[in-house]
Design a protein around this motif. Structure first.
Motif, PDB file in Angstrom:
ATOM      1  N   TRP A 100      20.505  -4.081 -29.529  1.00 35.58           N
ATOM      2  CA  TRP A 100      20.253  -4.427 -30.945  1.00 35.58           C
ATOM      3  C   TRP A 100      21.182  -5.550 -31.390  1.00 35.58           C
ATOM      4  N   HIS A 109      14.995  -0.293 -29.102  1.00 39.12           N
ATOM      5  CA  HIS A 109      14.013   0.757 -29.376  1.00 39.12           C
ATOM      6  C   HIS A 109      13.708   1.524 -28.092  1.00 39.12           C
ATOM      7  N   ALA A 129      15.644   6.525 -32.855  1.00 35.82           N
ATOM      8  CA  ALA A 129      14.337   6.141 -32.320  1.00 35.82           C
ATOM      9  C   ALA A 129      13.269   6.204 -33.403  1.00 35.82           C
ATOM     10  N   PHE A 132      13.558   3.187 -35.552  1.00 36.43           N
ATOM     11  CA  PHE A 132      13.009   2.015 -34.870  1.00 36.43           C
ATOM     12  C   PHE A 132      11.478   2.046 -34.874  1.00 36.43           C
ATOM     13  N   ASP A 133      10.897   3.224 -34.739  1.00 42.68           N
ATOM     14  CA  ASP A 133       9.439   3.322 -34.868  1.00 42.68           C
ATOM     15  C   ASP A 133       9.004   2.788 -36.229  1.00 42.68           C
TER      16      ASP A 133
END
Length: 447
Positions: A100, A109, A129, A132-133
């Motif tokens: 990142w 991700h 996670a 990030f989705d």
């Protein structure tokens, strides 16, 4: 036997006081309450070579999605990178955070997603996670990742409810509204103070046009979500959105002043996530013709104070909205310049800016200048892919509203009727949807 956190994840220290502080930080983060950073700093003070504490700290910076957080994330990574005691899971956390920092959001991700799959009881990995989705427009992951993790948990076990809240939001973003509301309410039955689950149920009601019920739901549960310092502004934004649906501008502005932009009006530095909500709310009010006073000017200055243009296209778009709403085209042009430079570079944000963020921002610019045809030409082809650059369905709706207004004001009756029909189909009882349908020249609605 290896030492572990409260949920059974192996850690590289035997210091129980440090582990307890890590557990505390995790609980605060999952509840979006203050102050997980202070708790994790206390863990590091207890055990300076605690690799997972440093990785957790870096992950908090990652979730800010702000350029200003990169240096702090890198410092946390550097503090743990060469620690010989670090285990494989801790090292994987550090590697994901490092990706990142280097601008490779896709690799970050992927790293956190792999951790979530391999360690389903690692709620920190699940949360990062999940975010990030959200940031990268992966609705299937929002829904399916927490569902997969639940197999490693007992229903009702401490920690299980957080996964339910995540799943509820994912179901909502995939249009599975009944299942989303069931999951959200189940999460709240287990953990009433789950601000993310409250937020998921509010999203369901927003998408279904249940504005009066949604406002009552948030007001009734205010004591549960308002103390959630990291998410409170966003839930206040949802409450304002319900009132805006029925044109209650005074109530919307009251919530904005009291709860969304209190720090902005005082000139205090604000996180980008809160500035995004402020921009989206004021732009919606602008589209409705409401008098917002000096609020856009204050918000524009707050975005300039925050800086970091060209790091994340979703935030950049909202900065452009704020500057244009304030009539500060020069400030908007500076952000657009940063976006063009970002688009010419490498990394995840370069692609997101090129393909989505920049054309949408240029469309908003054209709209602000009254060039409605140009705004529609820029925005209409891109809007179906807007999910790719993050945000929720409710947040991105400000773009649909802008395009619909551009079509109406520019005289593109076909486009206006198409967009108005989509809105009235989704929210048949919505006063706003009905008003758009009438303005677009739609026929009489069925009783």
């Amino acid at each position: 036997m290896p030492h572990a956190d409260i949920h059974g994840n192996a850690v590289s220290t035997a210091n129980r006081a440090a582990i307890a502080k890590l557990d505390e930080a995790t609980g605060l983060m999952l509840g979006f309450r203050a102050d997980p950073l202070a708790a994790i700093d206390a863990a590091i003070a207890e055990q300076p070579d605690f690799a997972m504490a440093h990785a957790f700290r870096a992950g908090l910076m990652v979730m800010s999605m702000e350029r200003a957080s990169v240096a702090e994330a890198e410092a946390s990574i550097a503090a743990a990178w060469d620690l010989p005691v670090a285990n494989d899971r801790e090292r994987a956390h550090l590697a994901a955070a490092q990706a990142w920092c280097e601008g490779d959001f896709v690799a970050a991700h992927r790293g956190y997603a792999a951790l979530a799959a391999a360690h389903p009881r690692d709620l920190f990995a699940q949360q990062v996670a999940h975010q990030f989705d959200f940031f990268l427009g992966n609705p299937a992951g929002l829904r399916d990742r927490p569902a997969a993790a639940m197999r490693a948990w007992r229903t009702g076990e401490e920690g299980f409810s957080w996964l339910l809240g995540m799943q509820a939001f994912g179901l909502e973003e995939n249009g599975e509204y009944a299942a989303a509301e069931d999951a959200g309410r189940m999460a709240l039955a287990l953990q009433p103070r789950d601000a993310w689950a409250v937020h998921a149920v509010a999203h369901v009601m927003e998408m279904q046009g249940r504005d009066q019920e949604g406002a009552a739901f948030l007001e009734r549960r205010e004591a549960d979500w308002a103390p959630a310092a990291i998410l409170a502004v966003h839930n206040w934004w949802h409450l304002a959105l319900f009132h805006l649906e029925r044109g209650a501008f005074d109530r919307v502005l009251g919530i904005y002043d009291r709860a969304v932009a209190h720090g902005i009006a005082k000139g205090e530095a604000q996180p980008a996530i809160d500035l995004v909500d402020a921009s989206a709310m004021l732009w919606r009010l602008l589209l409705r013709g409401a008098d917002t006073g000096r609020r856009f000017a204050q918000l524009s200055m707050a975005w300039q104070q925050a800086g970091g243009e060209g790091f994340y296209a979703f935030s950049d778009l909202h900065a452009v909205m704020a500057h244009l709403g304030a009539g500060r085209e020069e400030a908007a042009a500076q952000v657009l310049g940063a976006m063009r430079r970002a688009a010419a570079g490498q990394g995840t944000n370069a692609r997101l800016t090129r393909e989505v963020g920049l054309p949408l921002s240029e469309g908003v610019w054209a709209f602000s200048r009254g060039d409605f045809d140009r705004a529609a030409q820029l925005m209409a082809p891109v809007l179906p892919r807007a999910r790719d650059f993050g945000g929720s369905n409710a947040q991105r709706d400000v773009l649909s509203l802008t395009l619909l207004e551009a079509a109406l004001r520019g005289g593109d009756r076909s486009l206006a009727q198409l967009l108005a029909a989509e809105r009235i189909a989704a929210k048949p009882d919505s006063p706003l949807a009905q008003a758009f349908w009438a303005r677009a020249g739609g026929g009489r609605l069925a009783a």
